[in-house]
Design a protein around this motif. Structure first.
Motif, mmCIF file in Angstrom:
data_model
loop_
_atom_site.group_PDB
_atom_site.id
_atom_site.type_symbol
_atom_site.label_atom_id
_atom_site.label_comp_id
_atom_site.label_asym_id
_atom_site.label_seq_id
_atom_site.Cartn_x
_atom_site.Cartn_y
_atom_site.Cartn_z
ATOM 1 N N TYR A 132 0.836 -1.199 0.000
ATOM 2 C CA TYR A 132 0.000 0.000 0.000
ATOM 3 C C TYR A 132 0.873 1.253 0.000
ATOM 4 O O TYR A 132 0.529 2.269 -0.623
ATOM 5 N N HIS A 133 2.009 1.195 0.682
ATOM 6 C CA HIS A 133 2.958 2.314 0.590
ATOM 7 C C HIS A 133 3.476 2.464 -0.840
ATOM 8 O O HIS A 133 3.651 3.585 -1.330
ATOM 9 N N GLU A 134 3.703 1.345 -1.492
ATOM 10 C CA GLU A 134 4.150 1.424 -2.890
ATOM 11 C C GLU A 134 3.077 2.077 -3.759
ATOM 12 O O GLU A 134 3.392 2.845 -4.673
ATOM 13 N N PRO A 161 -2.330 3.691 10.691
ATOM 14 C CA PRO A 161 -1.619 2.499 11.172
ATOM 15 C C PRO A 161 -2.442 1.221 11.013
ATOM 16 O O PRO A 161 -3.653 1.258 10.827
ATOM 17 N N GLN A 162 -1.753 0.126 11.105
ATOM 18 C CA GLN A 162 -2.408 -1.191 11.083
ATOM 19 C C GLN A 162 -3.396 -1.266 12.254
ATOM 20 O O GLN A 162 -3.089 -0.828 13.344
ATOM 21 N N TYR A 163 -4.568 -1.839 11.976
ATOM 22 C CA TYR A 163 -5.641 -1.747 12.978
ATOM 23 C C TYR A 163 -6.138 -3.097 13.472
ATOM 24 O O TYR A 163 -7.196 -3.195 14.086
ATOM 25 N N GLY A 360 5.646 3.440 13.045
ATOM 26 C CA GLY A 360 6.390 2.538 12.168
ATOM 27 C C GLY A 360 6.262 2.788 10.688
ATOM 28 O O GLY A 360 7.006 2.211 9.908
ATOM 29 N N CYS A 361 5.320 3.603 10.273
ATOM 30 C CA CYS A 361 5.168 3.804 8.838
ATOM 31 C C CYS A 361 5.408 5.257 8.477
ATOM 32 O O CYS A 361 5.006 6.165 9.190
ATOM 33 N N ALA A 362 6.089 5.460 7.381
ATOM 34 C CA ALA A 362 6.495 6.801 6.975
ATOM 35 C C ALA A 362 5.484 7.406 6.011
ATOM 36 O O ALA A 362 4.579 6.738 5.533
ATOM 37 N N THR A 367 9.899 4.241 2.889
ATOM 38 C CA THR A 367 10.138 2.957 3.535
ATOM 39 C C THR A 367 9.786 2.987 5.017
ATOM 40 O O THR A 367 10.191 3.879 5.735
ATOM 41 N N CYS A 368 9.053 1.990 5.462
ATOM 42 C CA CYS A 368 8.768 1.834 6.890
ATOM 43 C C CYS A 368 10.047 1.504 7.644
ATOM 44 O O CYS A 368 10.981 0.938 7.103
ATOM 45 N N ARG A 369 10.028 1.762 8.944
ATOM 46 C CA ARG A 369 11.194 1.381 9.730
ATOM 47 C C ARG A 369 11.208 -0.134 9.938
ATOM 48 O O ARG A 369 10.199 -0.810 9.724
ATOM 49 N N ASN A 371 10.799 -2.332 12.136
ATOM 50 C CA ASN A 371 9.863 -3.181 12.878
ATOM 51 C C ASN A 371 8.517 -3.273 12.171
ATOM 52 O O ASN A 371 7.574 -3.804 12.706
ATOM 53 N N CYS A 372 8.451 -2.758 10.961
ATOM 54 C CA CYS A 372 7.180 -2.857 10.258
ATOM 55 C C CYS A 372 7.327 -3.761 9.037
ATOM 56 O O CYS A 372 7.485 -4.960 9.161
ATOM 57 N N CYS A 373 7.322 -3.177 7.866
ATOM 58 C CA CYS A 373 7.171 -4.047 6.711
ATOM 59 C C CYS A 373 8.373 -4.028 5.780
ATOM 60 O O CYS A 373 8.269 -4.443 4.638
ATOM 61 N N VAL A 374 9.496 -3.549 6.256
ATOM 62 C CA VAL A 374 10.693 -3.632 5.421
ATOM 63 C C VAL A 374 11.548 -4.799 5.902
ATOM 64 O O VAL A 374 11.382 -5.287 7.018
HETATM 65 FE FE FE2 Z 1 4.623 -0.872 7.204
#
Ligand code: FE2
Ligand code: HT9
Length: 382
Positions: A132-134, A161-163, A360-362, A367-369, A371-374
């Protein structure tokens, strides 16, 4: 916390919402082009595509996902209006019209510059978060190309954020399970609960999430609650944690056990994906003497095609052949509490006060930090 800024004049307040989803075809002619968009550059075998196309044709080539998203958007608009929040809600998708690139261009043309993005995935990891960030990054690239002047007056897109750990998400899931249990004929036989989510390649699952020595940093945020063991697997651990939370919320309901299974795998057979598959699992349960099952599609927000085909047709057929009683719980998308949850999430951040980036999400698809999705990377120690 000081709160001097609940007004729209606040320059950090948000001025619109982008409801960002996956997309799906609206008729038979759209099925193959849609599937080509989904799998572009992903190495999904042609036979798998053709098989999936048949699932769509079975429903006249119409995915339920668009109608369901439009219904959720309508309810969300009503809820925001009820709260006096002047935040228009726009709809964009990754793979089908309205394409997110076009929606973002329209939002910009309508004068919006600070946009909160609600994704229709509750999860971290590549498919649930990073992708989704992409989409957000791609839409901003398209905007820069189509409206070169936008560089001087930039647009901010900030993903919510993730819910999956939100109490109303869990409560809505638990009530859906209760209704499914109640829909089965009354019986003294205990009901076996099975939670299912979309499978992903094990390598993709392993590549997203915290490592052991960052675990302590992940216990205090919305997206990290309950996530303490390290070593990637953010998606599968969040799914399991959500399933456990739903099962706990069911306390007193007639269930004897909780299992996490996966569905809808694709990709070449030699590449391992998360297992067990729902259908294989029904076979194992039957062999172990289980004859009454309720399946919760905890991994899905709404009853889109992978739910109505893979669960209501394939898994239901397997259960029937095995002589099992079988019911599928509703997904949470039609529960008013889920709409309330979206509106609450929006209000939590709409005035620009909550620091979403700390979760955690930018912004803008960056790019997420770690502890998230990278990909998992150990932090450098001084
Ligand atoms: Fe993420
Ligand atoms: C984790 C996850 C979610 C949940 C998070 C979220 O909701 O975002 C999700 C949702 C969805 N997946 C959907 C449909 C498809 N997913 C595919 C393929 C894939 N999904 C993957 C993962 C996920 N998918 C993966 C790792 C692949 C392999 C290829 C790739 O990495 O891209 C394919 C290609 C054919 C195939 O391989 O089966 C289709 C058609 C639809 C729309 C259904 C409708 O039309 O109603 C929705 C909501």
């Amino acid at each position: 916390m000081t709160s001097q800024s609940s007004s729209a004049q606040n320059s950090t307040a948000f001025d619109a919402v982008l409801f960002l989803s996956f997309g799906g075809p609206n008729g038979p002619d759209e099925v193959m082009p849609f599937l080509e968009n989904v799998t572009r550059g992903r190495g999904i075998p042609r036979e798998r595509l053709e098989a999936v196309a048949e699932h769509y044709y079975h429903f006249g080539g119409v995915s339920p996902i668009n109608r369901l998203n439009l219904d959720m958007i309508e309810s969300l608009r009503a809820e925001l209006a009820r709260r006096g929040r002047d935040l228009p809600v726009y709809f964009g998708n990754r793979n089908w019209e309205p394409m997110v690139e076009d929606t973002v261009e329209q939002m910009y043309a309508d004068g919006h510059r600070r946009v909160l993005v609600f994704p229709t995935s509750a999860w971290g990891g590549y498919s649930g978060c990073r992708q989704y960030h992409e989409d957000i990054a791609r839409a901003l690239d398209a905007l820069a190309a189509r409206v070169p002047d936008s560089a001087d007056d930039p647009l901010l897109l900030r993903k919510l954020p993730q819910y999956w750990a939100e109490p109303s998400f869990v409560d809505a899931g638990a009530d859906a399970v209760r209704r499914a249990v109640a829909s089965l004929p009354a019986s003294d036989t205990p009901t076996h609960l099975v939670f299912t989510a979309h499978s992903v390649p094990m390598s993709a699952d392993a590549a997203s999430g915290p490592v052991d020595d960052t675990a302590e940093r992940t216990g205090d945020t919305t997206n990290g609650e309950g996530i303490t063991a390290g070593g990637g697997r953010l998606y599968s651990r969040q799914v399991r944690a959500a399933s456990n939370a739903v099962a706990e919320a069911l306390e007193g309901a007639a269930h004897s056990d909780v299992d996490q299974v996966w569905q809808s795998r694709s990709g070449p057979p030699q590449i391992p994906w998360l297992e067990p598959d729902i259908c294989d699992h029904l076979e194992s349960l039957s062999a172990a003497g289980v004859s009454r099952v309720v399946v919760s599609p905890v991994g899905f927000i709404s009853d889109h095609l992978e739910v109505v085909w893979d669960l209501d047709n394939e898994a239901a057929d397997v259960a029937e052949k095995l002589g099992m009683e079988y019911a599928r719980a509703d997904s949470v998308g039609t529960d008013p509490r889920f709409i309330t949850m979206i509106a609450d999430l929006i209000e939590r951040y709409a005035d620009g006060e909550g620091d979403l980036r700390a979760l955690g999400c930018a912004d803008n698809g960056a790019t997420c930090r770690p502890n998230c999705c990278v990909p998992v990377r150990r932090p450098q120690r001084a």
